[in-house]
Design an enzyme around this catalytic site. Structure first.
Site, mmCIF file in Angstrom:
data_model
loop_
_atom_site.group_PDB
_atom_site.id
_atom_site.type_symbol
_atom_site.label_atom_id
_atom_site.label_comp_id
_atom_site.label_asym_id
_atom_site.label_seq_id
_atom_site.Cartn_x
_atom_site.Cartn_y
_atom_site.Cartn_z
ATOM 1 N N CYS A 1 -5.292 9.387 113.769
ATOM 2 C CA CYS A 1 -5.549 10.813 113.542
ATOM 3 C C CYS A 1 -5.171 11.183 112.109
ATOM 4 O O CYS A 1 -5.815 10.750 111.165
ATOM 5 C CB CYS A 1 -4.780 11.634 114.581
ATOM 6 S SG CYS A 1 -5.387 13.299 114.754
ATOM 7 N N HIS B 1 -6.010 9.025 120.018
ATOM 8 C CA HIS B 1 -4.588 8.684 120.069
ATOM 9 C C HIS B 1 -4.281 7.666 121.156
ATOM 10 O O HIS B 1 -4.038 8.059 122.305
ATOM 11 C CB HIS B 1 -3.776 9.946 120.394
ATOM 12 C CG HIS B 1 -3.692 10.935 119.285
ATOM 13 N ND1 HIS B 1 -2.667 10.937 118.363
ATOM 14 C CD2 HIS B 1 -4.496 11.964 118.950
ATOM 15 C CE1 HIS B 1 -2.837 11.936 117.504
ATOM 16 N NE2 HIS B 1 -3.941 12.579 117.834
ATOM 17 N N GLU C 1 -1.570 6.179 121.686
ATOM 18 C CA GLU C 1 -0.193 6.368 122.182
ATOM 19 C C GLU C 1 -0.131 7.475 123.229
ATOM 20 O O GLU C 1 0.889 7.648 123.888
ATOM 21 C CB GLU C 1 0.761 6.647 121.008
ATOM 22 C CG GLU C 1 0.813 8.082 120.498
ATOM 23 C CD GLU C 1 -0.355 8.479 119.594
ATOM 24 O OE1 GLU C 1 -1.351 7.728 119.505
ATOM 25 O OE2 GLU C 1 -0.291 9.570 118.976
#
Ligand SMILES: Nc1ncnc2c1ncn2[C@@H]1O[C@H](COP(=O)(O)OP(=O)(O)O)[C@@H](O)[C@H]1O
Ligand SMILES: [Mg+2]
Lengths: 227, 95, 763, 95
Positions: free
Chosen positions: A86, A195, A197
């Site tokens: 990002c 993302h 994560e």
């Protein structure tokens, strides 16, 4: 394997990345303050998402001149694995480690949602645990994720298999060629808007992001073995 | 055709967080002489008309109602004549 | 500059060159411009023993404004239950605090930013978010979630679309940038909010007990330290502005608009939390409404000390600011700290590392004097307790409005009984109030911090607490239509519904923060609404054991003499003991049984259906019985904890039919409802009767679940089954009312708001 | 003191989504003659120096390195002399 997560003023996915590495890999991971200019001793760098310097001027533009970026560039040149997620992707472009630019989303709004990605190349240090053409669910959260580059750059990205992820469903931001993540020519620097994560346990809505981390560990181990 | 070049700037006492951040970065980059940075907008609006007076009126209303935020911003504009070919073609079609 | 001031009579203070003299202020009644009444002015003179200066009147005016002093609402607010075994901090600090076990506590608060958002929706809403975040981290807590409760006029109006779009973008801008997930909230559209939108922001944080901070100044000689953004001329008199009605003149007060800088707030947040962890602080308070004045005066008054400040030391963004401007500025992203003398450098070191400005601006003094100096002259000398404790309190007159008796005669069912039930379904599904709010929440980063287990789109949002099995559920609710029709019922419903939402997600409701958005308390009818609504809310809070631990009052929500619907918004936080208890509204599995808890009555006053059909609301709202509600919630929570429930969805606007559709859409499953009952179809499907929840259970658990609820006195009805086939079918007494594909119903539901927003908007 | 006024515009070949959206809004508002809208930035950078040549060099480098993104933007600037009082004071101190 030792991971560094540089923290810029305004980063806000820094701890998400740190927790992600710990929870998925159990490997060592350390926050690194943006004023540090030495990343020796780390095997990989994760530039986290968020709003470094408030995203003022252009997302990633101001972070690019933080001292830590010099060592990130060095790490990339030494062949270490570097991933920008990002805002991290935006910083990598500003720093010239990845081509193109990320413009404002075509609908002009910030967009947070799950997206479906297609894995377009699984022969990389970041995707070796995925199947080719597999679709995975990974969230996005950005206002400037509209990938653009000139036609010759696009051709090169396509020809060299540098496009690792494409949006498989609706294009959430207007990205050229549905691009969600690209790699450098050397194959050690990845930038992606979604993302991983945020997709590591089922209660998050998906656990498809885990294999990005395990891919990196796998690649590093192979590299160690080879050396 | 007419082209209006519109400048939109923040009112003086309105905080410009972006300007402050850019100034600080310029300092970090070594440009210590930078005393102030303010960031505004520059718009080009091409009008398919040759009626200068009407264009001025229209542009003023567009600025007041849509293009600027009168609570925080000021605007100024100038209008010039352009020929068709001078217009950037890339935006001519809609989304 | 340190001198001990123990004198009790205020010293004469200097009048600045361009300011009116104390005599001018008195003779020309200039205090009126700041909203100070003649009798209040006389009180000020009495407190000082002399005529106040311009700056001093300014300080009193903001400290005694409704926003800071609650002078119109205080007597009513005393009715709220505010204590309980788990309450660590009730109302009175930046935010309330509730114990959640393991030495942890949850901190939360809601606050309005209505008037700033009416004038400049983007910045108004953004700074509303920034302010509530500071309230939470100034308690020592790490903010973990944001919610927002919004009210706008009808989306047909281009200006309303502008307000809506920009307010949402402003909330997104601030929350996304600072990196706190915005996980829930509500948006309601009704013509009553046309000129006076409501923007209420809520923040939830978590701390360890020993980290709890207070806004208090202690220790004579200790430094007062200013941290954060510089002071500019923005937002001067914001607190007074928030306590006035909106009218044409508000346009002129536009200088009151503040600009938020979420980037600086992120730095401030991290720096403050670091100082909390290092146990460096004696007191901390955010500079919010009434800026430096309110924070410093409240800290001193709470500590029972005086204080002196030198305004020349305050970081300033603009040159030539007067003391009046510095004291009243509402520049954002600023914090005031008190630390032990000698630790100034430690504070500076932390702030420097985060790239933040800090400055020692004053000292704690003995006695009670609030003394401010500027360019070598004393410009303010006030007994500080008179600012905080001696604010006037008004017992306003309450009068039942004429409409209330009239509405008692209205039969809402009569108005809608002829409506075709199928047409009603589609109409409600596509109404902006019921339709999907994805347009809003997809602009909010609701996943940052990777702890969001239930994202927006279910009854309550759920955020897990890392390193524990616990999670927090949260919701905001408040139906202004019900409150308008019957403030006491409406108040009860607001509390009950938010608690029910939280229970549906598997949580035990812990407590309430509330934002009371009303018209002018000087209108007896409005005061009556306020008073009755508080009665109703208090009763429900007692019954559900959810104390009110903090809140905010926003009065004078009127445009050109027309008050908004009385709109108390309730923010509820609940505790989930184990992650496996987390439940959503989404159907899980084909074959699961769909059961309705609670009985349905003919209750259509104030309903979405009534409004869509008649264009207005009348009659009486649904009745809420606290005991029934409590029984339902207790039983449901127990059933969830025992693992019997697959999904749970509270029945609200649009009644049973909409709840069925929403659970199907969330679960991406089909459903076949086939219900038999004595009620007429319209009432059965669209009544908004309270204390009802729709659950789904595994088929093999059906019999056990039914007897479980029956034993606990909760009526339960089998109404349908979850299906493989992606179709929503609703039959009632053998008649098919709705039968359509999940895809086409989802499309209508998802597209309603985006479709309206495609038209242009104008400021 | 010197003040640089910098204009940053999107390259012609780059689609300007914001410009398109503004154009569409202006159409909805009834301004059918609007043929094109492009949105760029206008920055004011005040330099505490009187060395015009050095200032030009500095500003050019600032534009190249930080203020614009060469992948999608062009820049132009002009520099004028200003006296102290003309500077907007509102951003004078740091963050
Ligand atoms: N302003 C908002 N911000 C974030 N989420 C919102 C907002 N408005 C609505 N939502 C989300 O949309 C969902 C539906 O809202 P609503 O219809 O008000 O739910 P309910 O009737 O169950 O209280 C909820 O999950 C809510 O949190
Ligand atoms: Mg609900």
């Amino acid at each position: 394997m030792r991971f560094a997560v540089p923290i810029f003023p305004g980063s806000n996915c820094d701890w998400d990345c740190i927790n992600g590495v710990e929870d998925v890999l159990g490997e060592e991971v350390q926050p690194v303050w943006h004023q540090t200019s030495n990343l020796d001793g780390f095997d990989a760098v994760i530039l986290p998402g968020g709003f470094s310097y408030g995203d003022y001027l252009r997302a990633g533009a101001l972070a690019r001149y933080s001292p830590v970026m010099e060592s990130v560039v060095n790490a990339a040149n030494e062949g270490k694995l570097v991933i920008g997620i990002c805002n991290g992707f935006q910083i990598l472009q500003e720093a010239g480690l990845l081509p193109g630019a990320l413009m404002q989303n075509d609908h002009l709004q910030f967009r947070c949602d799950f997206t479906t990605l297609r894995v377009e190349n699984n022969q990389t240090s970041f995707t070796n645990q995925y199947k080719l053409g597999e679709t995975i669910e990974i969230p996005i959260a950005h206002g400037q994720g509209n990938f653009t580059c000139d036609p010759s750059t696009l051709k090169e990205l396509q020809a060299n298999n540098q496009i690792l992820f494409r949006y498989a469903g609706t294009n959430p931001n207007g990205s050229l060629d549905q691009i969600a993540g690209i790699m450098n020519r050397n194959g050690n620097v990845l930038g992606m808007m979604p993302h991983p994560e945020r997709a590591i346990v089922d209660w998050m809505g998906s656990a498809d992001g885990t294999r990005l981390f395990t891919s990196m560990l796998q690649a590093w181990k192979e590299n160690q073995g080879a050396a | 055709m007419l082209k209006a070049i519109i400048f939109i700037t923040l009112k003086e006492s309105v905080l410009d967080p972006q300007g402050v951040a850019v100034k600080n970065s310029l300092h970090t980059m070594g440009y210590q002489t930078v005393a102030d940075v303010r960031i505004g907008k520059r718009l080009e609006v091409v009008l398919d008309t040759m009626d200068l007076q009407k264009a001025e009126e229209d542009i003023r209303i567009m600025c007041e109602k849509l293009l600027s935020n009168p609570v925080m911003e000021n605007f100024t504009f100038e209008i010039e004549e352009v020929d068709e070919s001078a217009i950037c073609s890339s935006n001519l079609s809609g989304i | 500059m340190l001198h001990e001031s123990t004198q009790t009579v205020a010293q004469a203070v200097k009048t600045m060159a361009n300011e009116p003299t104390p005599e001018n202020i008195r003779d020309q009644e200039l205090y009126r411009n700041m909203g100070v009444l003649p009798e209040e002015y006389d009180q000020i003179c009495g407190h000082l023993g002399r005529l106040p200066s311009w700056t001093e009147v300014g300080i009193y005016s903001v400290m005694w404004s409704e926003h800071c002093s609650y002078k119109n609402s205080k007597p009513l607010l005393r009715k709220f239950p505010t204590s309980g075994p788990r309450v660590l901090q009730g109302p009175g600090e930046g935010a309330g605090v509730i114990d959640i076990g393991d030495n942890q506590a949850v901190v939360f608060k809601i606050e309005s930013h209505n008037h700033p958002s009416a004038v400049e929706p983007f910045q108004g809403a953004a700074t509303g978010v920034g302010g509530i975040i500071r309230d939470v981290f100034s308690m020592g807590a790490r903010p973990v979630a944001l919610l927002n409760s919004l009210r706008f006029g009808d989306l047909e109006s281009p200006h309303v679309r502008y307000l809506f779009d920009h307010a949402v973008a402003g909330i997104a801008h601030y929350g996304n940038c600072i990196g706190i997930p915005t996980v829930g909230g509500e948006v309601v559209f009704d013509p009553s909010y046309e000129g006076n939108p409501l923007v209420n922001a809520m923040c939830v944080g978590v701390l360890e007990h020993h980290e709890l901070q207070k806004g208090v100044a202690t220790g004579v000689g200790n430094p007062i330290i200013y941290v954060g953004a510089s002071t500019g001329r923005d937002g001067i008199h914001g607190a007074t502005f928030a306590s006035e009605e909106l009218n044409e003149e508000s346009e002129e007060k536009r200088s009151a608009v503040q600009v938020g800088d979420p980037f600086v707030e992120k730095l401030l947040l991290e720096a403050c939390i670091e100082m909390v962890k290092k146990e460096m602080l004696l007191g901390i308070q955010d500079m919010g409404a009434a800026g430096l004045t309110c924070s410093s005066a409240e800290m001193a008054a709470k500590g029972g000390v005086g204080l002196e400040m030198n305004l020349d030391l305050v970081p300033q963004r603009e040159s030539g600011m007067t003391p009046y401007e510095i004291m009243l500025s509402e520049s954002q992203e600023r914090m005031l700290l008190v630390v032990e003398a000698g630790r100034e450098n430690e504070v500076k070191e932390v702030c420097d590392r985060w790239g933040l400005q800090s400055a020692v601006v004053g000292r704690v003094t003995k006695g009670n004097r609030y003394q401010i100096s500027h360019q070598g002259a004393l410009i303010t000398d006030i007994p500080v307790n008179t600012l905080v404790d001696d604010a006037p309190v008004y017992q306003r007159e309450a009068k039942e409005p004429a409409y209330y008796a009239e509405f008692g005669q209205v039969d809402a069912y009569e108005q809608v009984k002829e409506v075709d039930p199928q047409a009603a379904f589609y109409k409600i599904l596509g109404s902006s109030n019921v339709a999907s709010k994805r347009y809003v929440y997809q602009q909010y980063d609701h996943m940052v911090r990777t702890s969001t287990a239930v994202r927006p789109g279910s009854d309550a949002a759920v955020v897990v607490i890392r390193g524990t099995e616990k999670a927090l559920a949260m919701s905001t609710d408040g139906n202004g239509r019900y409150v308008y029709l019957d403030p006491e019922q409406g108040g009860r419903i607001a509390v009950a519904e938010s608690a029910r939402n939280v229970v549906c997600s598997g949580a035990e409701p812990l407590g309430v923060t509330d934002c009371l958005n009303f018209g002018s308390p000087e209108r007896p009818e409005v005061y009556w609404q306020l008073s009755k609504a508080i009665d109703g809310m208090s009763e429900a809070c007692h019954a559900l054991s959810t104390p009110v631990i903090g809140g905010n009052v926003s009065l004078y929500n009127e445009t050109n003499g027309q008050p908004i619907f009385p709109t108390p918004v309730v923010g509820m936080v609940g505790l989930i003991q184990k992650r496996e208890h987390i439940t959503t509204q989404a159907f899980q599995q084909a074959g699961d049984l769909v059961l309705l808890l609670g009985d349905t009555k003919v209750e259509l006053g104030g309903s979405e259906l009534q409004h869509l059909v008649t264009g207005s609301i009348s009659g009486r709202p649904p009745v809420l019985d606290c005991e029934t509600e409590q029984t339902l919630q207790a039983a449901l929570l127990e059933a969830i904890r025992q693992g019997m429930i697959q999904s749970a969805h509270d029945l609200a606007e649009g009644g049973l039919a909409l709840a069925v559709a929403e659970s199907a859409m969330s679960g991406k499953c089909g459903v076949r409802v086939d219900w038999k009952n004595e009620l007429p179809t319209i009432a059965a499907l669209y009544s908004e009767t309270q204390s009802r929840v729709m659950v789904s259970v595994r088929p093999e658990d059906g019999a056990e679940v039914i007897s479980f609820f029956r034993e606990r006195g909760v009526p339960i009805h089998e109404v349908g089954i979850v299906t493989e086939e992606p179709t929503i079918t609703i039959s009632y007494n053998g008649q098919v009312v709705v039968s359509d594909s999940l895809a086409s119903i989802t499309k209508l539901y998802e597209e309603a708001i985006p479709c309206k927003m495609r038209a242009s908007s104008m400021n």
